[in-house]
Each structure stands twice: as C-alpha cells, then as structure tokens.
Design a protein around this motif. Structure first.
Motif, PDB file in Angstrom:
ATOM      1  N   ARG A  59       0.822  -1.214   0.000  1.00  0.00           N
ATOM      2  CA  ARG A  59       0.000   0.000   0.000  1.00  0.00           C
ATOM      3  C   ARG A  59       0.856   1.264   0.000  1.00  0.00           C
ATOM      4  N   GLY A  60       1.915   1.284   0.794  1.00  0.00           N
ATOM      5  CA  GLY A  60       2.799   2.444   0.826  1.00  0.00           C
ATOM      6  C   GLY A  60       3.454   2.684  -0.519  1.00  0.00           C
ATOM      7  N   PHE A 118      -1.543   5.511   5.887  1.00  0.00           N
ATOM      8  CA  PHE A 118      -1.772   5.349   7.318  1.00  0.00           C
ATOM      9  C   PHE A 118      -3.260   5.470   7.651  1.00  0.00           C
ATOM     10  N   VAL A 119      -3.937   6.419   7.026  1.00  0.00           N
ATOM     11  CA  VAL A 119      -5.381   6.566   7.240  1.00  0.00           C
ATOM     12  C   VAL A 119      -6.105   5.283   6.847  1.00  0.00           C
ATOM     13  N   VAL A 120      -5.760   4.714   5.697  1.00  0.00           N
ATOM     14  CA  VAL A 120      -6.401   3.472   5.244  1.00  0.00           C
ATOM     15  C   VAL A 120      -6.070   2.324   6.202  1.00  0.00           C
ATOM     16  N   LEU A 142       9.603   2.196   2.396  1.00  0.00           N
ATOM     17  CA  LEU A 142      10.146   2.171   3.759  1.00  0.00           C
ATOM     18  C   LEU A 142       9.028   2.081   4.789  1.00  0.00           C
ATOM     19  N   SER A 143       7.937   2.807   4.562  1.00  0.00           N
ATOM     20  CA  SER A 143       6.811   2.763   5.505  1.00  0.00           C
ATOM     21  C   SER A 143       6.137   1.397   5.512  1.00  0.00           C
ATOM     22  N   ARG A 194       4.415   3.243   9.299  1.00  0.00           N
ATOM     23  CA  ARG A 194       4.146   4.617   8.842  1.00  0.00           C
ATOM     24  C   ARG A 194       4.638   5.654   9.862  1.00  0.00           C
ATOM     25  N   LYS A 195       4.433   5.361  11.146  1.00  0.00           N
ATOM     26  CA  LYS A 195       4.703   6.335  12.201  1.00  0.00           C
ATOM     27  C   LYS A 195       6.145   6.843  12.202  1.00  0.00           C
ATOM     28  N   PRO A 196       7.161   5.980  12.141  1.00  0.00           N
ATOM     29  CA  PRO A 196       8.538   6.495  12.142  1.00  0.00           C
ATOM     30  C   PRO A 196       8.834   7.401  10.955  1.00  0.00           C
TER      31      PRO A 196
END
Length: 401
Positions: A139-140, A327-329, A273-274, A279-281
């Motif tokens: 997804r990212g 991240f929202v998804v 990378l996410s 995602r947070k980092p």
C-alpha cells in the motif's frame, strides 16, 4: 540484474494505479503551470500582499474540505469511485483558463475555490480507489507510485512555467494549461473499478459521518495531522521567501521545480520504507525535516541557502504525502476507507484558512522569519503528540508473511 530490480519496483502496481498515475501526471502538469505562478501573479501583477496570498490559498482548501467528506462518504455508500474522480478532474480542468481573466485578487480567489471544489470531489474516492487496486502489503508503494507520477507532472509543469513565463506572460500560460488537464480527464475513462462487497447500512450512514464514530487511533492521527497542518506554511511562502531575498519570478519557479523533482524521486522509497518499518517512524522523521527546514528559512539570506531548503522541503513532503494516506487506510474500517480519507483531507483543509491567515499576518505585521518560527513550533508540538498514535503497519506486514 538491472531488469529484475526494475520489475521489483513496479511489483504490485496494477493497471488502475498506473492509469490513475497518468491522470495525476497530466493534471499536475497543468496545475503546476498555474499554481506556483498564483502567489507571484497576486503580488507582482495585481499588487496584493502576503496576507492576501495566505487568505487565497487557505480559503481555497477550506472551502473544498466539506466536499472531501461528503464525496468520500457518498462514494462508500454507493460503492462507486470513478464517477467522482471524473467529475472532480473535469471541474478542475475547465477552471484553469479562467485565471487569465483575473484583474483583481478577489476573482483569483473565486476561481481558486471553484477549482478546489473539483479536488474536493475527487480526492477521497481516488485515494480509496488506489487502496482497492493493490494488496495491503504494498500500500505504501502504491501511494508512493501515484504521488510520484503526480510529482513528475508537477516538475514538468513548473519547468514549462519557468520557460514560458518570460515569453508568453501569465495570462497565456493560464490558457495553455487547459490542454494537459483535459487529457487527464479522458484518461479516467480507461479506469476499471470493482464493486466492493462491503456496504454501509442506510440506517447507520448518518452516524458514520460523525468524527467521534471513527476508531480512536485514527481520530488521534487526524488531530495530530491537523495541528501540524496549521503550521505547515506551504510552498507559497517558500516562493515568497525566494522573492524576498531578491530572486526574479522565473528563478523562483525554477526552485519550485527543484522541490518537486526531489519530492518525486524520494516518495516511492519512503512509501516502501513505511511498508517495512511502519508509517509512524517515517511521518515523525518528516515532521523533523520540516522543523529543520523552518529553522533554516529563518536564517537564509542567499540563493545557496534557499536552494538547500527547497531540497529539504521536497524530502519532507515526500516523507508525509503518500505515507499519511496509507496510514489513514491502515487505521480505517474496511468499509469506510473513502469516508475516513475524506474526513482526514477535510480536517487538513479546514485548518488551511486559519493557518494561511496566521502565516500571512505574521509575514506582513512582524517579519518573514516569524512565519517560519511559527511553523517550527507547531511541528515540534506535533512530533510530541505523535507518541500517542499507534502504528498498525508492522502487524499487517507480519500477517502477510
């Protein structure tokens, strides 16, 4: 070996995502022939102040915000994405030539708002369509690819604006921008959407539009993102800063093209990378880079320094633009992807007007440096609040191994 690496980069990128990428490429080629010129057009041709630039940019985003929620919600309810995407891009395309008719800043504001209504209609359904056209484990990368195509169009559009501005002037460029934007509209016709089995029950539909009905973690992320967006002064003020230190309009646009070039080459790697580390980092690192950029812009006084901070701004934007959508998804209920994306985009848009107002007011009444100090302060606050948001990306990846 090189071919294997190329195949790996495009692994998981489906036909729909590729077409949506082309749509964004042509639309942004058009948009970036126009939008980087708007702050310069307002200040140099129409004689408006930095305060007006902030109001125009902020009001345009804020006006479209509620449409992002409604189009996302309605798209989930009827399980259709394509028609919203088509209408939104069409509305945006027909407004581009109208900027050529502007002779007062209020008319620029009016056209900008209408154009953003088109964006409000398309963004949440389009982002949901991207999520539904790929596997969750990539997804990212999928969002990164889509935003990279958008970035390629932005670079090309900004370069065309740079080359054509001294020859044709503002008004003729605004007219020419219609051509690539209408190509984007026709490309949408080749998208194939699959109806999701998930549906929103009619009796619950009104409830699902309420912010408090979203999962707690998603609400926290939207709040943190909104606080950050309140201080995110945007590229318009980078362009004004370049102009402030003595750069000509066409040189400022060239720096804008540099920003989007850096963004384009960085966004897919940060999306990948996410997918791997969460995602947070990546988002926290993005906030940190923005904070560093803000501090740098306070002290910059020459072309070499401004060049560096256009680059760091491009890196920052690549770190958050696609990743925050993914991240929202990640955090949204499966049957409410477009609704959640719409609420997220709306929240960001709703703070754009006060954010732009504050940034412009600080610039005019105190100093350009105070605008960037304000952005730095809110980015630090947002980084601190991010510790309360949980990242589900690692769990998703573990489940797919």
């Amino acid at each position: 070996m090189k071919k294997d690496k190329q195949l790996q980069i495009f692994k998981g990128i489906t036909k729909n995502i590729f077409i949506l990428g082309l749509v964004s490429l042509f639309n942004d080629l058009s948009s970036q022939m126009v939008f980087p010129l708007i702050p310069l057009f307002l200040t140099t041709v129409l004689g408006a102040s930095a305060y007006v630039v902030g109001v125009v940019e902020g009001a345009a985003e804020t006006t479209a915000s509620l449409l992002k929620v409604l189009s996302g919600y309605w798209s989930d309810k009827i399980q259709k994405r394509k028609r919203f995407v088509l209408l939104g891009y069409f509305l945006s395309s027909i407004t581009k030539p109208l900027f050529a008719l502007a002779n007062v800043w209020s008319f620029v504001l009016f056209i900008r708002v209408i154009e953003r209504i088109g964006k409000g209609l398309r963004v949440a359904p389009r982002d949901a369509l991207v999520a539904e056209s790929c596997h969750e484990s990539v997804r990212g990368k999928a969002y990164g690819f889509h935003r990279a195509m958008d970035g390629i169009g932005s670079v090309l559009g900004a370069l065309l604006a740079f080359l054509l501005l001294p020859i044709f002037g503002y008004h003729n460029i605004f007219l020419f921008a219609f051509v690539p934007s209408i190509i984007a509209v026709f490309a949408i016709l080749f998208i194939q959407e699959k109806k999701s089995p998930a549906k929103i029950e009619t009796k619950d539909a009104a409830i699902k539009l309420r912010f408090k009905e979203l999962p707690t973690n998603l609400r926290l992320f939207i709040i943190v993102s909104s606080i950050f967006a309140l201080g995110h002064f945007g590229y318009a003020f980078l362009l004004l800063r370049a102009q402030n230190i003595g750069l000509a309009d066409n040189m400022a646009i060239l720096l804008y093209a540099l920003f989007y070039f850096v963004y384009t080459i960085c966004i897919i790697p940060f999306g990948v990378l996410s997918d791997k580390i969460g995602r947070k980092p990546v988002l926290i690192m993005g906030y940190l880079v923005f904070a560093v950029t803000s501090i740098g812009l306070i002290f910059t006084s020459n072309i070499y320094a401004i060049l560096l901070f256009f680059v760091t701004y491009g890196i920052f934007y690549a770190m958050i633009d696609g990743v925050q959508r993914a991240f929202v998804v990640d955090l949204a209920p499966k049957h409410l992807k477009a609704t959640s994306l719409g609420i997220f985009h709306a929240a960001i848009g709703l703070v754009a007007l006060p954010g732009g107002f504050i940034a412009g007011l600080l610039w005019d009444k105190i100093s350009p440096e105070s605008t960037f100090a304000y952005g730095f302060a809110l980015s630090i606050i947002s980084m601190g609040l991010f510790i309360f948001v949980k990242d589900k990306t690692k769990i998703v990846n573990l489940n797919n191994r």
